[in-house]
Design a protein around this motif. Sequence first.
Motif, mmCIF file in Angstrom:
data_model
loop_
_atom_site.group_PDB
_atom_site.id
_atom_site.type_symbol
_atom_site.label_atom_id
_atom_site.label_comp_id
_atom_site.label_asym_id
_atom_site.label_seq_id
_atom_site.Cartn_x
_atom_site.Cartn_y
_atom_site.Cartn_z
ATOM 1 N N ARG A 242 0.845 -1.199 0.000
ATOM 2 C CA ARG A 242 0.000 0.000 0.000
ATOM 3 C C ARG A 242 0.876 1.243 0.000
ATOM 4 O O ARG A 242 1.984 1.253 0.529
ATOM 5 C CB ARG A 242 -0.929 0.008 1.219
ATOM 6 N N ARG A 243 0.334 2.313 -0.593
ATOM 7 C CA ARG A 243 1.037 3.587 -0.640
ATOM 8 C C ARG A 243 0.475 4.532 0.424
ATOM 9 O O ARG A 243 -0.600 4.294 0.982
ATOM 10 C CB ARG A 243 0.869 4.235 -2.020
ATOM 11 N N ILE A 244 1.210 5.602 0.682
ATOM 12 C CA ILE A 244 0.729 6.631 1.601
ATOM 13 C C ILE A 244 -0.635 7.141 1.152
ATOM 14 O O ILE A 244 -1.546 7.343 1.962
ATOM 15 C CB ILE A 244 1.726 7.804 1.669
ATOM 16 N N ALA A 245 -0.816 7.315 -0.166
ATOM 17 C CA ALA A 245 -2.085 7.827 -0.692
ATOM 18 C C ALA A 245 -3.257 6.914 -0.363
ATOM 19 O O ALA A 245 -4.408 7.370 -0.292
ATOM 20 C CB ALA A 245 -1.982 8.011 -2.209
ATOM 21 N N ASP A 246 -2.979 5.620 -0.159
ATOM 22 C CA ASP A 246 -4.052 4.668 0.128
ATOM 23 C C ASP A 246 -4.572 4.775 1.557
ATOM 24 O O ASP A 246 -5.676 4.314 1.845
ATOM 25 C CB ASP A 246 -3.558 3.233 -0.113
ATOM 26 N N ILE A 247 -3.781 5.340 2.454
ATOM 27 C CA ILE A 247 -4.195 5.363 3.861
ATOM 28 C C ILE A 247 -4.429 6.778 4.397
ATOM 29 O O ILE A 247 -4.967 6.940 5.492
ATOM 30 C CB ILE A 247 -3.153 4.650 4.755
ATOM 31 N N MET A 248 -4.037 7.810 3.654
ATOM 32 C CA MET A 248 -4.122 9.176 4.168
ATOM 33 C C MET A 248 -5.552 9.705 4.171
ATOM 34 O O MET A 248 -6.444 9.164 3.523
ATOM 35 C CB MET A 248 -3.243 10.104 3.330
ATOM 36 N N THR A 249 -5.770 10.785 4.920
ATOM 37 C CA THR A 249 -7.001 11.571 4.831
ATOM 38 C C THR A 249 -6.775 12.654 3.782
ATOM 39 O O THR A 249 -5.964 13.559 3.982
ATOM 40 C CB THR A 249 -7.331 12.236 6.178
ATOM 41 N N PRO A 250 -7.447 12.572 2.618
ATOM 42 C CA PRO A 250 -7.185 13.550 1.551
ATOM 43 C C PRO A 250 -7.868 14.889 1.817
ATOM 44 O O PRO A 250 -8.873 14.958 2.523
ATOM 45 C CB PRO A 250 -7.776 12.865 0.321
ATOM 46 N N HIS A 251 -7.296 15.934 1.260
ATOM 47 C CA HIS A 251 -7.881 17.282 1.301
ATOM 48 C C HIS A 251 -8.296 17.677 2.732
ATOM 49 O O HIS A 251 -9.456 18.005 2.996
ATOM 50 C CB HIS A 251 -9.088 17.375 0.373
ATOM 51 N N PRO A 252 -7.357 17.658 3.664
ATOM 52 C CA PRO A 252 -7.721 17.987 5.046
ATOM 53 C C PRO A 252 -7.995 19.481 5.222
ATOM 54 O O PRO A 252 -7.532 20.319 4.431
ATOM 55 C CB PRO A 252 -6.470 17.579 5.824
ATOM 56 N N ASP A 253 -8.761 19.795 6.260
ATOM 57 C CA ASP A 253 -8.930 21.199 6.626
ATOM 58 C C ASP A 253 -7.569 21.763 7.015
ATOM 59 O O ASP A 253 -6.767 21.092 7.679
ATOM 60 C CB ASP A 253 -9.904 21.329 7.803
ATOM 61 N N HIS A 254 -7.305 23.013 6.622
ATOM 62 C CA HIS A 254 -6.005 23.612 6.898
ATOM 63 C C HIS A 254 -6.163 25.128 6.988
ATOM 64 O O HIS A 254 -7.206 25.687 6.669
ATOM 65 C CB HIS A 254 -5.003 23.254 5.793
ATOM 66 N N GLY A 255 -5.101 25.753 7.437
ATOM 67 C CA GLY A 255 -5.093 27.209 7.525
ATOM 68 C C GLY A 255 -3.889 27.789 6.814
ATOM 69 O O GLY A 255 -3.061 27.058 6.269
ATOM 70 N N TRP A 256 -3.821 29.143 6.792
ATOM 71 C CA TRP A 256 -2.735 29.848 6.122
ATOM 72 C C TRP A 256 -1.906 30.602 7.144
ATOM 73 O O TRP A 256 -2.399 31.005 8.197
ATOM 74 C CB TRP A 256 -3.306 30.823 5.096
ATOM 75 N N THR A 257 -0.637 30.790 6.833
ATOM 76 C CA THR A 257 0.274 31.403 7.801
ATOM 77 C C THR A 257 -0.183 32.798 8.223
ATOM 78 O O THR A 257 0.043 33.209 9.361
ATOM 79 C CB THR A 257 1.701 31.485 7.210
ATOM 80 N N TRP A 258 -0.804 33.563 7.282
ATOM 81 C CA TRP A 258 -1.221 34.932 7.605
ATOM 82 C C TRP A 258 -2.626 35.011 8.204
ATOM 83 O O TRP A 258 -3.082 36.079 8.578
ATOM 84 C CB TRP A 258 -1.172 35.782 6.332
ATOM 85 N N GLN A 259 -3.320 33.887 8.330
ATOM 86 C CA GLN A 259 -4.714 33.878 8.781
ATOM 87 C C GLN A 259 -4.797 34.105 10.290
ATOM 88 O O GLN A 259 -4.108 33.436 11.066
ATOM 89 C CB GLN A 259 -5.353 32.522 8.421
ATOM 90 N N PRO A 260 -5.650 35.033 10.749
ATOM 91 C CA PRO A 260 -5.814 35.252 12.196
ATOM 92 C C PRO A 260 -6.413 34.006 12.864
ATOM 93 O O PRO A 260 -7.297 33.350 12.304
ATOM 94 C CB PRO A 260 -6.778 36.432 12.275
ATOM 95 N N ALA A 261 -5.925 33.704 14.053
ATOM 96 C CA ALA A 261 -6.381 32.516 14.762
ATOM 97 C C ALA A 261 -7.876 32.569 15.050
ATOM 98 O O ALA A 261 -8.580 31.561 14.919
ATOM 99 C CB ALA A 261 -5.594 32.360 16.062
ATOM 100 N N GLY A 262 -8.368 33.742 15.446
ATOM 101 C CA GLY A 262 -9.789 33.866 15.769
ATOM 102 C C GLY A 262 -10.666 33.541 14.579
ATOM 103 O O GLY A 262 -11.664 32.802 14.696
ATOM 104 N N ALA A 263 -10.320 34.076 13.417
ATOM 105 C CA ALA A 263 -11.104 33.819 12.207
ATOM 106 C C ALA A 263 -11.015 32.343 11.810
ATOM 107 O O ALA A 263 -12.007 31.744 11.373
ATOM 108 C CB ALA A 263 -10.603 34.701 11.069
ATOM 109 N N PHE A 264 -9.847 31.735 11.975
ATOM 110 C CA PHE A 264 -9.692 30.317 11.627
ATOM 111 C C PHE A 264 -10.543 29.437 12.540
ATOM 112 O O PHE A 264 -11.179 28.476 12.079
ATOM 113 C CB PHE A 264 -8.224 29.914 11.723
ATOM 114 N N ILE A 265 -10.562 29.761 13.831
ATOM 115 C CA ILE A 265 -11.377 28.982 14.771
ATOM 116 C C ILE A 265 -12.847 29.041 14.385
ATOM 117 O O ILE A 265 -13.544 28.018 14.360
ATOM 118 C CB ILE A 265 -11.160 29.491 16.211
ATOM 119 N N GLU A 266 -13.327 30.236 14.053
ATOM 120 C CA GLU A 266 -14.754 30.415 13.734
ATOM 121 C C GLU A 266 -15.140 29.751 12.425
ATOM 122 O O GLU A 266 -16.205 29.129 12.313
ATOM 123 C CB GLU A 266 -15.082 31.906 13.665
#
Length: 379
Positions: A242-266
Amino acid sequence: MKQTFKLGTIGGVPVGLNWSAVVTVILIADILAQSILPSAPAGARWLAALVTAALFLGSLAAHELAHAVVARRHGVRVNSITLWMLGGVAELEGEPPNSGADLRIAAVGPATSGAMAAVFTAAWAVAGAFGASPLSTASLAWLAITNGAIALFNLLPGAPLDGGRILRGLLWRRRGDRISAAHAADRAGLAMGRAMIGGGLAALLIGGWFDGLWLVLVGWFITSSAKAEDRWTDLREAAADRRIADIMTPHPDHGWTWQPAGAFIETVALASRQKVFPVIDAGGGPVGVVTVERLARVPAGDADVTLGTLAVPLQAGRIVGPDEPATTVLSYPPFMGDLIAVVVADHHLLGIVTTENVQMLIRRSRLRLAIPAATGRAA
């Protein structure tokens, strides 16, 4: 096994002590000084006891170094050697390429301890012939007997002892199937560990508290290690081909380095089922991770702090490609939260591998094994 004290590197392999090894040295020195070494001034007796305990620790290190040297000759990477309360651990990455290599890597440990026993026996004989002090001869005799006992004990046929590895290698050679051989060695270790625990409890009941407690401790270690190795065998079997692609969670939720924490939480964290989130830079590549726990500790007044500030930087070894073998990440402990690795292709995030992904891999493997039995009952 975590290294509390770093001793340095030998051949590029980090060697260290777990804190429990220090306890063992002190305990052995106390037993030698109080009960085994002959009468002598207290200072001389304790000095001899401490030197003997240190030489004993060196003998354990030689045992593990022998495993490491032979493993590397067969192309098996050695990550570290750690000495602890019940001996030593050479952390190997990967598996021996064949049964012969498996046998040689396993057998060299007891052979080294046996050789150390022979060396100390010869030194004992020479010291006695030249009229060395009773403290010296008694110390050498104890080291000879102890190394011999370690060699014999490690030959017991059950994982995780060297004898279990030898059993695995022999069965692998006979059956041509490493997985079934590993399971057999693991089951033998489990039975042996339980027998030791039973024997230790019996010794405690008749008053042999020290021997009984030590036997229970060793039996518990063997039992728990055999269970862990059996699970590891299941895991490697489930991940085969099996490959990593076979077991991973694809397209996970993520954030950006410049994104404010409060807005990301909401907008993301509150609606997500993830416990950890990759943090992406302007180029689209993951540079760090942030956990739900870390976000929850952000004060209300600091809601504008960016995720780039909060994120824990990703280690290079935690960034993997989708086409790498799934076994690549099986031995990795969680990095942050339940995150094991981040999957990247062309510097862009594709997925994440978590402990839940690994557990699901095992569950699905067991389901596949159950299909023939279920089909047979339905028929």
